[in-house]
Design a protein around this motif. Sequence first.
Motif, mmCIF file in Angstrom:
data_model
loop_
_atom_site.group_PDB
_atom_site.id
_atom_site.type_symbol
_atom_site.label_atom_id
_atom_site.label_comp_id
_atom_site.label_asym_id
_atom_site.label_seq_id
_atom_site.Cartn_x
_atom_site.Cartn_y
_atom_site.Cartn_z
ATOM 1 N N VAL A 1 0.737 -1.158 -0.172
ATOM 2 C CA VAL A 1 0.088 0.058 -0.018
ATOM 3 C C VAL A 1 0.786 1.456 0.127
ATOM 4 C CG1 VAL A 1 -1.699 1.251 1.352
ATOM 5 C CG2 VAL A 1 -2.072 -1.388 1.216
ATOM 6 N N ASP A 2 1.944 1.154 1.002
ATOM 7 C CA ASP A 2 2.843 2.490 1.069
ATOM 8 C C ASP A 2 3.610 2.631 -0.339
ATOM 9 O OD1 ASP A 2 3.861 1.740 4.470
ATOM 10 O OD2 ASP A 2 1.988 2.854 3.481
ATOM 11 N N ALA A 3 4.071 1.536 -1.194
ATOM 12 C CA ALA A 3 4.819 1.657 -2.324
ATOM 13 C C ALA A 3 3.724 2.422 -3.184
ATOM 14 C CB ALA A 3 5.110 0.462 -2.724
ATOM 15 N N ALA A 4 2.541 1.987 -3.248
ATOM 16 C CA ALA A 4 1.464 2.815 -4.249
ATOM 17 C C ALA A 4 1.278 4.137 -3.965
ATOM 18 C CB ALA A 4 0.180 1.800 -4.339
ATOM 19 N N VAL A 5 1.198 4.428 -2.624
ATOM 20 C CA VAL A 5 0.846 5.864 -2.314
ATOM 21 C C VAL A 5 2.290 6.765 -2.766
ATOM 22 C CG1 VAL A 5 0.754 7.375 -0.339
ATOM 23 C CG2 VAL A 5 -0.573 5.222 -0.184
ATOM 24 N N ALA A 6 3.518 5.911 -2.367
ATOM 25 C CA ALA A 6 4.455 6.845 -2.713
ATOM 26 C C ALA A 6 4.606 7.154 -4.388
ATOM 27 C CB ALA A 6 5.761 6.000 -2.509
ATOM 28 N N LEU A 7 4.260 6.049 -5.251
ATOM 29 C CA LEU A 7 4.282 6.196 -6.457
ATOM 30 C C LEU A 7 3.198 7.193 -6.880
ATOM 31 C CD1 LEU A 7 5.436 5.122 -9.229
ATOM 32 C CD2 LEU A 7 3.729 3.387 -9.197
ATOM 33 N N GLY A 8 1.950 7.313 -6.381
ATOM 34 C CA GLY A 8 0.950 8.143 -6.712
ATOM 35 C C GLY A 8 1.235 9.521 -6.313
ATOM 36 N N ASP A 9 2.227 9.702 -5.301
ATOM 37 C CA ASP A 9 2.557 11.059 -4.937
ATOM 38 C C ASP A 9 3.380 11.563 -5.875
ATOM 39 O OD1 ASP A 9 2.440 10.575 -1.280
ATOM 40 O OD2 ASP A 9 0.860 10.973 -2.610
ATOM 41 N N ARG A 10 4.146 10.741 -6.759
ATOM 42 C CA ARG A 10 5.117 11.563 -7.775
ATOM 43 C C ARG A 10 4.159 11.876 -8.925
ATOM 44 N NH1 ARG A 10 8.978 6.503 -9.480
ATOM 45 N NH2 ARG A 10 9.270 8.073 -11.199
ATOM 46 N N TYR A 11 2.865 11.562 -8.903
ATOM 47 C CA TYR A 11 2.276 12.172 -10.181
ATOM 48 C C TYR A 11 0.965 12.829 -9.916
ATOM 49 C CZ TYR A 11 5.674 8.976 -12.336
ATOM 50 O OH TYR A 11 6.752 8.439 -12.828
ATOM 51 N N THR A 12 0.826 13.574 -8.654
ATOM 52 C CA THR A 12 -0.180 14.124 -8.306
ATOM 53 C C THR A 12 -0.911 15.422 -9.239
ATOM 54 O OG1 THR A 12 1.027 15.836 -6.782
ATOM 55 C CG2 THR A 12 0.001 13.607 -5.712
ATOM 56 N N LYS A 13 0.264 15.776 -9.899
ATOM 57 C CA LYS A 13 -0.225 16.774 -10.941
ATOM 58 C C LYS A 13 -1.414 16.310 -12.057
ATOM 59 C CE LYS A 13 3.422 20.118 -10.471
ATOM 60 N NZ LYS A 13 4.423 20.733 -11.303
ATOM 61 N N THR A 14 -1.195 14.970 -12.207
ATOM 62 C CA THR A 14 -2.068 14.414 -13.292
ATOM 63 C C THR A 14 -3.027 13.454 -12.731
ATOM 64 O OG1 THR A 14 -0.329 12.718 -13.463
ATOM 65 C CG2 THR A 14 -0.186 14.570 -15.209
ATOM 66 N N LEU A 15 -2.785 12.857 -11.849
ATOM 67 C CA LEU A 15 -3.522 11.815 -10.944
ATOM 68 C C LEU A 15 -4.800 12.610 -10.116
ATOM 69 C CD1 LEU A 15 -1.421 9.034 -9.963
ATOM 70 C CD2 LEU A 15 -3.073 8.898 -11.903
ATOM 71 N N GLY A 16 -4.238 13.661 -9.550
ATOM 72 C CA GLY A 16 -5.045 14.439 -8.563
ATOM 73 C C GLY A 16 -4.806 13.710 -7.145
ATOM 74 N N LEU A 17 -5.007 14.692 -6.213
ATOM 75 C CA LEU A 17 -4.478 14.396 -4.723
ATOM 76 C C LEU A 17 -5.622 13.100 -4.243
ATOM 77 C CD1 LEU A 17 -4.171 17.993 -3.706
ATOM 78 C CD2 LEU A 17 -2.158 16.228 -3.700
ATOM 79 N N LEU A 18 -4.890 12.228 -3.489
ATOM 80 C CA LEU A 18 -5.771 11.110 -2.946
ATOM 81 C C LEU A 18 -4.775 10.954 -1.624
ATOM 82 C CD1 LEU A 18 -8.156 9.803 -3.313
ATOM 83 C CD2 LEU A 18 -6.822 7.751 -4.375
ATOM 84 N N THR A 19 -5.398 10.662 -0.417
ATOM 85 C CA THR A 19 -4.753 10.712 0.838
ATOM 86 C C THR A 19 -4.576 9.018 0.917
ATOM 87 O OG1 THR A 19 -6.858 10.527 1.935
ATOM 88 C CG2 THR A 19 -6.054 12.511 1.959
ATOM 89 N N PRO A 20 -3.265 8.808 1.841
ATOM 90 C CA PRO A 20 -3.218 7.309 2.076
ATOM 91 C C PRO A 20 -4.433 6.548 2.674
ATOM 92 C CG PRO A 20 -1.178 8.734 2.548
ATOM 93 C CD PRO A 20 -2.451 9.752 2.188
ATOM 94 N N PRO A 21 -5.327 7.069 3.624
ATOM 95 C CA PRO A 21 -6.367 6.303 4.008
ATOM 96 C C PRO A 21 -7.203 6.043 2.861
ATOM 97 C CG PRO A 21 -5.931 8.176 5.466
ATOM 98 C CD PRO A 21 -5.249 8.499 4.124
#
Length: 689
Positions: free
Chosen positions: A16-36
Amino acid sequence: MAIKIVPVTETQAELVDAAVALGDRYTKTLGLLTPPAYRKHASDGGLLVAVDSGEVIGYALFGLPKRSPHVRLAHLCVAQEHRGKGAARLLVEGIRRRHQDRLGIKAKCRRDYGLSDMWTSLGFVPRGEVRGRGRDGETLDGWWLDHGHLDLFAGMESEALLVVAVDHGVFADLRGRAPTGEAAEAQALEAGWLADLVEVAATPQLLYEIRDIADTAERKHQRTAAQGLRQLTPDAEAVGARIRELMQTVLPAVAADGPRDPGLLRGLQYVAETSCAGLQLLVTRDPVLLQLTDAAWDVAGVKVVTPSVVTLHVDELRQAQMYRPADLMGTEFRSGEVAPGAEAELVAFFDQSGEDNGSAFAQRLEALAGDEAVWHRELLRDGQGRPVALYVWAMDGRTLTVPVLRTAAHSLEETLARHLLFSLKRLGRDCGAQVVRITDPFPSSAAKAAAGDDGFFSHDGGLAALLIEVCGNAQDAEAAASDAARELGREGAAALQADLPAEAAGVVERAWWPAKIMDSLMPSFMVPIEPRWSAELFNVPATLLPRPNELGISREHVYYRSSGHRGESVPARLLWYVSKGSPHEEGQMVVGCSRLDEVVIDEPDALHSKFEHLGVYGREQVRAIAREDGSGRAMALRFSDTEIFPRPVSLRRLKSLAKSLGLQFSLMSLSKISNKLFQAVYEEGHRRT
């Protein structure tokens, strides 16, 4: 090594943490999403990761809406340095393989990202567009990957907006020029995947606070930004009365003089305005306002929540806001014919568009009254006598035709629309119709939105639904549907086959109600229910349904029982066996059936909060069931579209039917039964003497 697709649960923290870290690299295109939110998706079975040589190189985050038969893809992310290896395709295929019973996969993506070729290469096709609700009003393209199910399902889906009021703090996080460092939680409300699910609304109190901003440039900026929100205009007198009610609960000692804390006064104003505007959700990060949570719900019916609650629970919150049968139970809605000469007074109560407005609408109603066909012009009024819904119908051969279907602006408009549509299906069945056809060129938007969930499809400029009076195998249902389709000038219907997956069978049975596809994989259960609980649940002693009037029953209810599992799965069919009473009383008989939509086991307070909008048991009653269970937990069965049998099936006849089929069953508690027994009981309950 080959890329592996791995399903992730909430307990696999490293993945889960690995997915969060990867998503945080691309928040400009994916949009913000919190770890919970990642963990919540994982707990719901909505997180897959792509692993290459022990490294997470991509992931797919998706939702499985309970009321919509598709997969909603929120994130599809592959690390830049690993693109071109086919990870995205493997992730999409992983979703398809695990959720083949869903109709397809939906996604949304900003057009200006230039990713159309990527979506096309993955097999998606464009399906509509929506304007984003972010500050730049970007265009979001809709993409659809079909799972190859029946054409029957085309156009059946409807996703109404979840409308939420926000306080000024959340608004400033969303649209202010200098958001605070904690703004990410609120900004997640405008992520692309939520674009057509969540709409932010402004109360008068929010506009007042914008007006009081000292910085001129910031004040002008926020005032301009607020113009893009839905504007709520609750009645000022009603707001004042609601504030006084809240004050009596929150500050009884100083209720007469009003609260002295300006922050608390602002909070009460937000709650009262949200309530009187007909909304149920107020979003804030203000600790003072969050302290009003209990009073806001108990007094005003408003849930005060943080932005993260909305993003984590959008589906169930949307359901609770749109569909509130509890507010219909015990009300004084009345139905009656439109009196001759009264057409003109109705114009003001119904939004009209196009050429069908003003006097033209009144003239059309008058023409229907004078037509040779026997048109029934039905008007529904609320407890104050105000018109809230209007429909006109007549039988034309084997078709129930509805040339007018309107709902007026009302806090219960969505609920009324869903009631009306199902009532039209019941009416068509009673009249021997094979088709319900809505020909109104300008039906209310609430009715159009609700129609998709009930299997209505576009036909000749209007809407139509098939009524399939079959409790049998897929072949029989298909033949009956083909016959009904010919009423619309269509040749044939969707091909059905035996062993249809439960999810697909559930959609077919809802779309073709009252059809029951008995050779599908959708299971059946018998539910014993005491007369006292049926009375509590349906407001009528010892029967399963209230007295027969158009809006006397909700389409959905919840029944609470002990928490022990009996092999429940959803969707499923339920038979209701009233378990007590003598043969001369309303007991010891099967009285009806329903569709099981959800099974939840939890602590009693959590269950009550989740299902209170359905208008069922009080908190103490749910707690009592949990205490009797001994585990401190209870089970909630959410079910819908109950049918009362014209002929209740007695216990003696039930035993006889089971014996003739060589089957056994238990009436001690909820238990799974053979689909053959369900079919035999259903047919017996509808047998004509």
